[in-house]
Write a protein that holds these residues in place. Structure first.
Motif, short mmCIF file in Angstrom:
data_model
loop_
_atom_site.label_atom_id
_atom_site.label_comp_id
_atom_site.label_asym_id
_atom_site.label_seq_id
_atom_site.Cartn_x
_atom_site.Cartn_y
_atom_site.Cartn_z
N ALA A 69 0.91 -1.27 -0.08
CA ALA A 69 -0.15 -0.14 -0.02
C ALA A 69 0.89 1.12 -0.02
N THR A 70 2.09 1.23 0.45
CA THR A 70 3.00 2.38 0.39
C THR A 70 3.38 2.74 -1.00
N PHE A 71 3.21 1.83 -1.89
CA PHE A 71 3.76 2.08 -3.29
C PHE A 71 2.90 3.03 -4.03
N ARG A 104 1.46 2.76 8.72
CA ARG A 104 1.27 1.95 7.33
C ARG A 104 0.02 1.24 7.54
N PHE A 105 -0.49 0.61 8.60
CA PHE A 105 -1.76 -0.33 8.84
C PHE A 105 -2.78 0.76 8.54
N ASP A 106 -2.77 1.99 9.30
CA ASP A 106 -3.90 3.09 8.65
C ASP A 106 -4.13 3.15 7.34
N ASN A 107 -2.91 3.25 6.78
CA ASN A 107 -2.87 3.50 5.26
C ASN A 107 -3.49 2.15 4.55
N LEU A 108 -3.15 1.33 4.97
CA LEU A 108 -3.70 -0.20 4.21
C LEU A 108 -5.07 -0.15 4.35
N GLU A 109 -5.53 0.07 5.73
CA GLU A 109 -6.93 -0.30 6.10
C GLU A 109 -7.81 0.74 5.27
N GLU A 110 -7.28 2.01 5.16
CA GLU A 110 -8.21 3.16 4.31
C GLU A 110 -8.12 2.74 2.72
N GLN A 111 -7.12 2.49 2.33
CA GLN A 111 -6.69 2.14 0.79
C GLN A 111 -7.66 0.98 0.73
N MET A 112 -7.60 -0.28 1.55
CA MET A 112 -8.66 -1.42 1.19
C MET A 112 -9.85 -0.80 0.97
N ALA A 113 -10.51 -0.22 2.19
CA ALA A 113 -11.81 0.45 2.08
C ALA A 113 -12.15 1.19 0.82
N ASP A 127 -14.10 9.88 3.45
CA ASP A 127 -13.65 10.74 4.20
C ASP A 127 -12.72 10.08 5.50
N GLY A 128 -11.56 9.86 5.17
CA GLY A 128 -10.77 9.13 6.06
C GLY A 128 -9.78 10.00 6.97
N ASP A 129 -9.00 9.53 7.80
CA ASP A 129 -7.83 10.32 8.26
C ASP A 129 -6.63 10.44 7.35
N VAL A 130 -6.62 9.57 6.59
CA VAL A 130 -5.31 9.51 5.63
C VAL A 130 -5.82 9.79 4.10
N TRP A 131 -6.81 9.43 3.95
CA TRP A 131 -7.36 9.46 2.46
C TRP A 131 -8.65 9.91 2.23
N GLN A 132 -8.85 11.09 1.20
CA GLN A 132 -10.38 11.56 1.04
C GLN A 132 -10.67 11.40 -0.18
N ARG A 155 -5.51 -6.35 13.84
CA ARG A 155 -6.07 -5.67 12.49
C ARG A 155 -5.93 -6.54 11.32
N THR A 156 -4.83 -7.18 11.10
CA THR A 156 -4.99 -8.12 10.33
C THR A 156 -6.08 -9.17 10.03
N PRO A 157 -6.40 -9.74 11.42
CA PRO A 157 -7.51 -10.75 11.04
C PRO A 157 -8.79 -9.96 10.81
#
Length: 312
Positions: free
Chosen positions: A80-82, A129-138, A155-160, A187-189
């Motif tokens: 997700a960082t890429f 990084r996990f905050d980013n992953l969770e929001e990107q997945m959503a 409307d997330g904390d990382v991405w909008q 968080r992963t499960p």
């Protein structure tokens, strides 16, 4: 477990051209393997040259999609960082269209700090990084599942995301199957239970695999999801020889000691490898990713298909 439940997994950052990867994918398709997967990394690991340098995962898979017709294609795993979530959703949907619906989407938080610094990619702390992953997945899931003609906002904390047309749509309804994996206990499960079609544990013991799958099953039940709707998979390095001498030669070619790789991978003679695979089945693995490290040795793929698979 049949040959279609065995997937070929490559690590091209260790040194592979596009032509090499295409040859492996086409041979895997000809032999009847279930999928061709590749890692998503930009820097070599360990004592290898890494020449001629990295290839981009989704550009590679898009090209291979046009040169194959039946084998599934995917990543273990896209970091997700890429990439940004909107453009990534477009890229994966496009490769799904180019392959006529043969893509699986492995997605993770990113972990290899050196490749980020080597190519100017920000590498925040694990929690971020996990905050980013969770929001990107959503966002990606939301874009793929928004009905045509409607828009998607987030409307997330990382991405909008605001009023996205949520196009293009993948060929596969709802988007390509999502693969989530790893050892995280909370968080992963939860992420897997919410979004994933498949949960994968790479390069761990069967005890660790069984323990983590139990945690993910509990997360599914907490989310009112039937755990039987999840596919459970593992990844193992593969090193097979028709006899002991050929096995030892292949182990040497990938820089592994025979005893070590036999203990930790799907390694040895065909009979020994089939026994290992059956043990993984008993532990609940429904699918295995066979990590092929010598990508020039196409005969290795033939041997597994012709001598191991019939024993399963």
């Amino acid at each position: 477990m049949e040959l279609a439940d065995l997937r070929i997994f490559t690590e091209p950052q260790q040194g592979a051209t596009y032509d090499t990867l295409l040859a492996v994918a086409q041979r895997a398709e000809q032999l009847g393997y279930g999928a061709f997967f590749r890692s998503d990394h930009y820097l070599k690991m360990g004592d290898v040259s890494g020449q001629p340098g990295p290839t981009d995962a989704w550009i590679t898979l898009g090209a291979i999609a046009r040169e194959t017709s039946t084998i599934r294609l995917g990543t273990l795993v896209t970091a997700a960082t890429f990439r940004m979530p909107g453009p990534l959703a477009i890229s994966v949907a496009q490769v799904d269209e180019m392959s006529n619906g043969r893509v699986d989407f492995g997605f993770g938080a990113g972990w290899f700090e050196q490749e980020h610094t080597a190519y100017g990619i920000p590498f925040p702390g694990l929690g971020e990084r996990f905050d980013n992953l969770e929001e990107q997945m959503a966002i990606i899931h939301g874009l793929w599942n928004t009905p045509e003609g409607e828009t998607f906002s987030y409307d997330g904390d990382v991405w909008q995301v605001a009023d996205s047309p949520a196009l293009p749509k993948p060929v596969q309804a709802g988007g390509p199957p999502i693969i989530v994996g790893g050892r995280g206990k909370s968080r992963t499960p939860k992420l897997a239970a919410t979004y994933a079609s498949e949960f994968n544990m790479p390069f761990v013991s069967r005890d660790v695999f069984e323990s983590q799958c139990a945690v993910v099953r509990e997360a599914c039940e907490s989310a009112d999801r039937d755990p039987s709707t999840m596919t459970w998979s593992a990844a193992l390095v593969a090193c097979v020889g028709a006899d002991e001498a050929e096995f030892e030669r292949r182990a040497a070619a990938i820089g592994r000691e025979p005893d070590e790789v036999r203990e930790n991978g799907a390694a040895g003679t065909p009979e020994q490898v089939a026994e290992t695979i059956r043990a993984w089945q008993e532990s609940g693995a429904e699918r295995l990713y066979l990590q092929i490290l010598d990508l020039d040795d196409l005969d290795h793929l033939n041997l597994i298909a012709e001598a191991v698979a019939p024993l399963l």
